[in-house]
Design a protein around this motif. Structure first.
Motif, short mmCIF file in Angstrom:
data_model
loop_
_atom_site.label_atom_id
_atom_site.label_comp_id
_atom_site.label_asym_id
_atom_site.label_seq_id
_atom_site.Cartn_x
_atom_site.Cartn_y
_atom_site.Cartn_z
N ASP A 1 -81.48 -20.57 24.98
CA ASP A 1 -81.92 -20.07 26.29
C ASP A 1 -81.13 -18.85 26.76
O ASP A 1 -81.70 -17.93 27.37
CB ASP A 1 -81.84 -21.20 27.34
CG ASP A 1 -80.45 -21.83 27.41
OD1 ASP A 1 -79.89 -22.11 26.33
OD2 ASP A 1 -79.93 -22.02 28.51
N SER B 1 -71.46 -17.81 24.98
CA SER B 1 -72.06 -18.13 23.68
C SER B 1 -71.82 -16.99 22.69
O SER B 1 -72.07 -15.82 22.99
CB SER B 1 -73.56 -18.35 23.87
OG SER B 1 -74.27 -18.05 22.67
N ASP C 1 -64.60 -25.22 15.55
CA ASP C 1 -64.72 -25.23 14.09
C ASP C 1 -63.46 -25.73 13.39
O ASP C 1 -63.45 -25.88 12.17
CB ASP C 1 -65.08 -23.83 13.56
CG ASP C 1 -66.50 -23.45 13.91
OD1 ASP C 1 -67.29 -24.34 14.27
OD2 ASP C 1 -66.83 -22.24 13.85
N VAL D 1 -67.54 -28.01 23.22
CA VAL D 1 -68.46 -26.93 22.84
C VAL D 1 -69.78 -27.48 22.30
O VAL D 1 -70.86 -27.02 22.68
CB VAL D 1 -67.79 -25.95 21.84
CG1 VAL D 1 -68.76 -24.84 21.45
CG2 VAL D 1 -66.51 -25.37 22.44
N1 EPU Z 1 -75.62 -22.67 23.91
C1 EPU Z 1 -76.59 -22.85 24.85
N2 EPU Z 1 -77.56 -21.88 24.99
C2 EPU Z 1 -77.59 -20.78 24.21
C3 EPU Z 1 -76.58 -20.59 23.24
C4 EPU Z 1 -75.60 -21.56 23.11
O1 EPU Z 1 -76.61 -23.83 25.57
O2 EPU Z 1 -78.49 -19.93 24.39
C5 EPU Z 1 -74.61 -23.71 23.72
C6 EPU Z 1 -74.73 -24.38 22.35
O3 EPU Z 1 -75.71 -25.39 22.38
C7 EPU Z 1 -73.35 -24.90 22.11
C8 EPU Z 1 -72.47 -23.85 22.79
O4 EPU Z 1 -73.33 -23.14 23.70
O5 EPU Z 1 -73.17 -26.13 22.73
C9 EPU Z 1 -71.81 -22.88 21.82
O6 EPU Z 1 -72.78 -22.14 21.14
P1 EPU Z 1 -72.53 -20.67 20.61
O7 EPU Z 1 -73.78 -19.89 20.89
O8 EPU Z 1 -71.24 -20.13 21.11
O9 EPU Z 1 -72.38 -20.91 19.05
P2 EPU Z 1 -73.24 -20.29 17.89
O10 EPU Z 1 -73.32 -18.82 18.04
O11 EPU Z 1 -74.49 -21.07 17.70
C10 EPU Z 1 -71.10 -19.86 16.44
C11 EPU Z 1 -70.66 -20.21 15.06
C12 EPU Z 1 -70.36 -21.70 15.00
C13 EPU Z 1 -69.27 -22.01 16.01
C14 EPU Z 1 -69.71 -21.55 17.40
C15 EPU Z 1 -68.65 -21.74 18.46
C16 EPU Z 1 -71.83 -18.61 13.68
C17 EPU Z 1 -72.86 -18.34 12.67
N3 EPU Z 1 -71.71 -19.86 14.11
O12 EPU Z 1 -72.28 -20.61 16.67
O13 EPU Z 1 -69.89 -21.94 13.69
O14 EPU Z 1 -69.02 -23.38 16.02
O15 EPU Z 1 -70.07 -20.15 17.35
O16 EPU Z 1 -67.50 -21.07 18.11
O17 EPU Z 1 -71.10 -17.71 14.09
C18 EPU Z 1 -69.39 -23.23 11.79
O18 EPU Z 1 -69.03 -22.19 11.22
O19 EPU Z 1 -69.14 -24.38 11.32
C19 EPU Z 1 -70.13 -23.14 13.04
C20 EPU Z 1 -70.89 -24.13 13.50
#
Ligand code: EPU
Length: 424
Positions: free
Chosen positions: A128, A166, A308, A330
């Protein structure tokens, strides 16, 4: 089904370990190669991982000419005037991080058709924040037949404030804004080192991005972007995983060329638990103590303790003499490894996103299964300190984020083998 078999009993890890380029930096950097319309981009230090292969496939599928070399850990992209707008289901369903192509495709074509990402083992992971930010930039978003159809007559700079910092939304919006008209500010932006690495690449490509690594990122749109050269930042989570491996085995391990600044929250907690760290010319030396002290940890966005590293850290807590707690703020479903570890004799209780670990009792080897890449790595670490033999499955997750994990552990003296079964 592949398996990793670990003979435990706390084999002491010693030696030097080399760390790869960061998966979570390389994925958005590859997505950023969608943006330039002229020249050639060379990305170096690209890790050899299944998620990276997937992103390379996705970029190529947009009709972008890309040559990857696993041996050189390098990707060369020849930029051109036109690209396609569609990220098909076959890619997005396998890797949620594919969603970061939406910003750059929109920036180039003012239209992006992206398959909706499905559910995920570590929480529902909505997008979102990505979509709301893009809407503020003038993008109309509709959903049909499992696809997000995002369209704009032009992308306009906007003043965006994220409800939560995010990582993916910050990256998507930064990239969308590079070619938009005017100035975009992203407030409450993610501050992870991978965001800074992306901003560095974008600026080398001719974008105007300021403030990456702080709460507010400002992007002034430019007419066009061009190719450049860039080396992917080191993987702080892979480095962190080996730091914990040394810490829990009374080890003495040099993490080659470690960027300690990126792992400060982990280093601070492990120091509190009795682990010694020494900065040396070639990297960071980690020396594990005889007995670890308990510690309470809460995961947070950077510069807080990284989610992570949560699973790996719980292995150190399970060894510590006394009660430790882990609070995961998170992601909502990231304790599966602890449930598995109950089968290894772990004394743990759960209260929502809070786990209390009563450490110091010996773990027993067992057959356990990882459910995401970090939990799988953590279970291998658990095997190192358990009594007897531990068999870890779920290696398809491990291969998404760790290059030659068991070989690197072997090199440090661990008794770890990987068994490949071709016919099941
Ligand atoms: N969230 C929302 N709405 C959004 C986006 C995120 O509610 O539009 C929530 C997610 O549901 C979650 C939190 O915000 O609960 C964190 O999400 P974020 O968008 O920060 O994470 P991501 O971009 O999906 C990246 C890494 C993850 C890492 C997280 C947090 C990549 C490809 N992935 O994910 O890496 O855990 O940031 O640091 O960069 C991993 O490498 O094992 C991994 C899962």
């Amino acid at each position: 089904m592949d398996k990793i078999i670990v003979q435990g009993d706390r084999a002491r890890l010693t030696g030097t370990v080399e760390i790869e380029g960061a998966k979570n930096a390389a994925l958005p950097l590859l997505a950023a190669t969608i943006l330039p319309s002229e020249g050639v981009t060379t990305l170096r230090n690209v890790p050899v991982l299944s998620d990276i292969e997937m992103m390379i496939g996705l970029v190529k599928n947009l009709d972008i000419s890309l040559d990857g070399s696993r041996e050189l850990k390098q990707v060369v992209v020849h930029h051109g005037e036109t690209i396609k707008s569609k990220a098909p289901y076959e890619f997005v369903t396998k890797m949620r991080a594919s969603i970061v192509v939406m910003g750059p495709i929109l920036a180039r074509n003012h239209r992006a058709l992206i398959a909706m990402p499905g559910g995920c083992a570590i929480g529902s992971r909505p997008i979102d924040l990505h979509l709301r930010g893009l809407a503020q930039m003038g993008v109309t978003i509709t959903q049909k037949n499992g696809y997000i159809d995002a369209m704009a007559s032009e992308l306009k700079g906007a003043d965006i404030y994220l409800d939560f910092p995010s990582v993916g939304a910050t990256q998507n919006l930064m990239m969308a804004a590079t070619l938009a008209k005017g100035r975009t500010t992203i407030g409450n932006a993610a501050k992870e080192p991978e965001i800074v690495d992306l901003a560095n690449l974008l600026n080398k490509m001719g974008a105007k991005v300021r403030g990456a690594g702080t709460d507010t990122i400002t992007i002034v749109g430019v007419e066009k972007m061009h190719g450049t050269e860039h080396s992917v930042v080191q993987d702080r989570i892979e480095a962190g995983t080996f730091i914990v491996a040394a810490a829990i085995t009374q080890g003495d391990v040099l993490i080659e060329d470690a960027i300690s600044e990126h792992n400060r929250p982990l280093i601070a907690k492990l120091t509190e638990m009795g682990v010694s760290f020494r900065e040396e010319e070639n990297g960071l030396r980690v020396i594990g103590p005889k007995t670890l002290k308990p510690a309470n940890v809460t995961t947070l966005p950077h510069p807080g303790f990284p989610t992570d590293m949560q699973a790996q850290m719980t292995i150190a807590q399970s060894l510590a003499d006394g009660e430790s707690s882990m609070t995961e703020t998170v992601f909502e479903n990231r304790f599966q490894h602890l449930v598995e570890m109950q089968r290894m004799g772990l004394d743990v209780t759960f209260q929502g996103n809070h786990a209390t670990i009563n450490g110091g009792h010996p773990l027993e080897g067992a057959e356990v299964k990882g459910t995401d890449l970090r939990s799988t790595a953590a279970l291998v670490l658990a095997g190192l300190v358990a009594e007897g033999k531990t068999t870890v499955t779920g290696l398809q997750y491990l291969d998404r984020g760790y290059f030659q994990f068991h070989q690197k552990l072997q090199k440090l003296g661990a008794d770890v083998t990987r068994v490949t079964h071709l016919h099941d």
